[in-house]
Design a protein around this motif. Sequence first.
Motif, PDB file in Angstrom:
ATOM      1  N   SER A   1       0.870  -1.166   0.000  1.00 49.25           N
ATOM      2  CA  SER A   1       0.000   0.000   0.000  1.00 49.25           C
ATOM      3  C   SER A   1       0.911   1.221   0.000  1.00 49.25           C
ATOM      4  N   ILE A   2       0.860   1.988  -1.081  1.00 42.72           N
ATOM      5  CA  ILE A   2       1.733   3.154  -1.219  1.00 42.72           C
ATOM      6  C   ILE A   2       0.958   4.406  -0.828  1.00 42.72           C
ATOM      7  N   LYS A   3       1.513   5.150   0.100  1.00 44.16           N
ATOM      8  CA  LYS A   3       0.912   6.403   0.570  1.00 44.16           C
ATOM      9  C   LYS A   3       1.749   7.546   0.016  1.00 44.16           C
ATOM     10  N   ALA A   4       1.265   8.185  -1.030  1.00 40.22           N
ATOM     11  CA  ALA A   4       2.038   9.207  -1.737  1.00 40.22           C
ATOM     12  C   ALA A   4       2.476  10.343  -0.819  1.00 40.22           C
ATOM     13  N   ASN A   5       1.616  10.793   0.056  1.00 38.34           N
ATOM     14  CA  ASN A   5       1.960  11.927   0.925  1.00 38.34           C
ATOM     15  C   ASN A   5       3.049  11.588   1.942  1.00 38.34           C
ATOM     16  N   CYS A   6       3.217  10.316   2.275  1.00 36.22           N
ATOM     17  CA  CYS A   6       4.283   9.909   3.190  1.00 36.22           C
ATOM     18  C   CYS A   6       5.640   9.903   2.485  1.00 36.22           C
ATOM     19  N   ILE A   7       5.608   9.812   1.178  1.00 31.75           N
ATOM     20  CA  ILE A   7       6.853   9.752   0.407  1.00 31.75           C
ATOM     21  C   ILE A   7       7.270  11.146  -0.034  1.00 31.75           C
ATOM     22  N   ASP A   8       6.367  11.869  -0.669  1.00 30.65           N
ATOM     23  CA  ASP A   8       6.666  13.236  -1.118  1.00 30.65           C
ATOM     24  C   ASP A   8       5.358  13.983  -1.328  1.00 30.65           C
ATOM     25  N   ALA A   9       5.013  14.823  -0.376  1.00 36.70           N
ATOM     26  CA  ALA A   9       3.745  15.562  -0.427  1.00 36.70           C
ATOM     27  C   ALA A   9       3.767  16.691  -1.452  1.00 36.70           C
ATOM     28  N   THR A  10       4.933  16.997  -2.022  1.00 35.39           N
ATOM     29  CA  THR A  10       5.030  18.101  -2.982  1.00 35.39           C
ATOM     30  C   THR A  10       4.803  17.654  -4.419  1.00 35.39           C
ATOM     31  N   MET A  11       4.825  16.354  -4.662  1.00 35.67           N
ATOM     32  CA  MET A  11       4.653  15.825  -6.023  1.00 35.67           C
ATOM     33  C   MET A  11       3.252  15.259  -6.206  1.00 35.67           C
TER      34      MET A  11
ATOM     35  N   ALA B   1       0.456  12.595  -6.800  1.00 38.21           N
ATOM     36  CA  ALA B   1       0.435  11.199  -6.353  1.00 38.21           C
ATOM     37  C   ALA B   1       0.815  10.227  -7.473  1.00 38.21           C
ATOM     38  N   GLU B   2       0.352  10.468  -8.704  1.00 39.15           N
ATOM     39  CA  GLU B   2       0.622   9.551  -9.809  1.00 39.15           C
ATOM     40  C   GLU B   2       2.121   9.437 -10.088  1.00 39.15           C
ATOM     41  N   ILE B   3       2.845  10.548  -9.935  1.00 39.14           N
ATOM     42  CA  ILE B   3       4.295  10.522 -10.158  1.00 39.14           C
ATOM     43  C   ILE B   3       4.980   9.758  -9.026  1.00 39.14           C
ATOM     44  N   VAL B   4       4.525   9.963  -7.803  1.00 39.42           N
ATOM     45  CA  VAL B   4       5.081   9.225  -6.665  1.00 39.42           C
ATOM     46  C   VAL B   4       4.857   7.729  -6.878  1.00 39.42           C
ATOM     47  N   PHE B   5       3.647   7.337  -7.279  1.00 38.68           N
ATOM     48  CA  PHE B   5       3.357   5.921  -7.511  1.00 38.68           C
ATOM     49  C   PHE B   5       4.290   5.351  -8.578  1.00 38.68           C
ATOM     50  N   SER B   6       4.468   6.086  -9.667  1.00 42.55           N
ATOM     51  CA  SER B   6       5.332   5.638 -10.757  1.00 42.55           C
ATOM     52  C   SER B   6       6.774   5.458 -10.285  1.00 42.55           C
ATOM     53  N   ASN B   7       7.271   6.411  -9.511  1.00 39.36           N
ATOM     54  CA  ASN B   7       8.638   6.319  -8.986  1.00 39.36           C
ATOM     55  C   ASN B   7       8.800   5.129  -8.051  1.00 39.36           C
TER      56      ASN B   7
ATOM     57  N   VAL C   1       7.049   2.329  -8.091  1.00 45.01           N
ATOM     58  CA  VAL C   1       7.003   1.102  -8.897  1.00 45.01           C
ATOM     59  C   VAL C   1       8.370   0.850  -9.528  1.00 45.01           C
ATOM     60  N   LYS C   2       9.039   1.891  -9.990  1.00 52.49           N
ATOM     61  CA  LYS C   2      10.387   1.737 -10.552  1.00 52.49           C
ATOM     62  C   LYS C   2      11.361   1.209  -9.510  1.00 52.49           C
ATOM     63  N   LYS C   3      11.237   1.679  -8.283  1.00 47.09           N
ATOM     64  CA  LYS C   3      12.099   1.188  -7.200  1.00 47.09           C
ATOM     65  C   LYS C   3      11.830  -0.283  -6.923  1.00 47.09           C
ATOM     66  N   LEU C   4      10.552  -0.678  -6.944  1.00 48.62           N
ATOM     67  CA  LEU C   4      10.204  -2.086  -6.746  1.00 48.62           C
ATOM     68  C   LEU C   4      10.831  -2.945  -7.844  1.00 48.62           C
ATOM     69  N   GLN C   5      10.728  -2.487  -9.076  1.00 47.93           N
ATOM     70  CA  GLN C   5      11.280  -3.230 -10.205  1.00 47.93           C
ATOM     71  C   GLN C   5      12.790  -3.396 -10.075  1.00 47.93           C
ATOM     72  N   ALA C   6      13.468  -2.410  -9.547  1.00 48.63           N
ATOM     73  CA  ALA C   6      14.917  -2.492  -9.363  1.00 48.63           C
ATOM     74  C   ALA C   6      15.296  -3.573  -8.356  1.00 48.63           C
TER      75      ALA C   6
ATOM     76  N   ARG D   1      -7.427   8.908  -0.029  1.00 48.13           N
ATOM     77  CA  ARG D   1      -6.876   9.874  -0.977  1.00 48.13           C
ATOM     78  C   ARG D   1      -5.369   9.669  -1.117  1.00 48.13           C
ATOM     79  N   ASP D   2      -4.873   9.705  -2.356  1.00 46.84           N
ATOM     80  CA  ASP D   2      -3.442   9.598  -2.664  1.00 46.84           C
ATOM     81  C   ASP D   2      -2.802   8.306  -2.155  1.00 46.84           C
ATOM     82  N   HIS D   3      -3.565   7.230  -2.213  1.00 46.30           N
ATOM     83  CA  HIS D   3      -3.070   5.902  -1.865  1.00 46.30           C
ATOM     84  C   HIS D   3      -3.229   4.990  -3.085  1.00 46.30           C
ATOM     85  N   ALA D   4      -2.313   4.053  -3.233  1.00 45.44           N
ATOM     86  CA  ALA D   4      -2.434   3.042  -4.281  1.00 45.44           C
ATOM     87  C   ALA D   4      -1.979   1.705  -3.709  1.00 45.44           C
ATOM     88  N   CYS D   5      -2.482   0.657  -4.288  1.00 44.52           N
ATOM     89  CA  CYS D   5      -2.080  -0.689  -3.917  1.00 44.52           C
ATOM     90  C   CYS D   5      -1.422  -1.319  -5.140  1.00 44.52           C
ATOM     91  N   VAL D   6      -0.240  -1.885  -4.947  1.00 42.74           N
ATOM     92  CA  VAL D   6       0.468  -2.563  -6.026  1.00 42.74           C
ATOM     93  C   VAL D   6       0.656  -4.011  -5.618  1.00 42.74           C
TER      94      VAL D   6
END
Length: 123
Positions: free
Chosen positions: A61-71, A73-79, A81-86, A102-107
């Motif tokens: 469960s990705i919480k965009a605001n916990c990672i970067d509240a200035t970006m 949410a879709e960009i935070v999720f994309s970033n 996912v790239k880290k997971l792939q690495a 709000r601003d949460h995604a599940c991968v």
Amino acid sequence: MAQKRRNVVPIIEDARHPAKYRMLVSMVDVIFADVAQPDQARIVGLNASFFLKAGGHYMISIKANCIDATMPAEIVFSNEVKKLQADELKPAEQLTLEPFERDHACVVGGYRMPKKQKAVTAA
């Protein structure tokens, strides 16, 4: 839930330091991560390397605001996912949790997934 289901193991420990609890947990089929930390993708990748079987699955469960509240949410999720792939975590599906959160995604996805074999056809 852990009292009713013998295959669920709650760990009351800091997920950023899996070496502290590795003696308590064997290799597992699934990791579920719901940690509100700026480095949550790294935490999942690290725990997967310690505990997740090759071909196993994960859910984060990705919480965009916990990672970067200035970006956005879709960009935070994309970033994330790239880290997971690495970390050899292959995303299979991503869903936003709107309108419930709000601003949460599940991968969900797999870890060190086996290469698909090509079909051999007879001539």
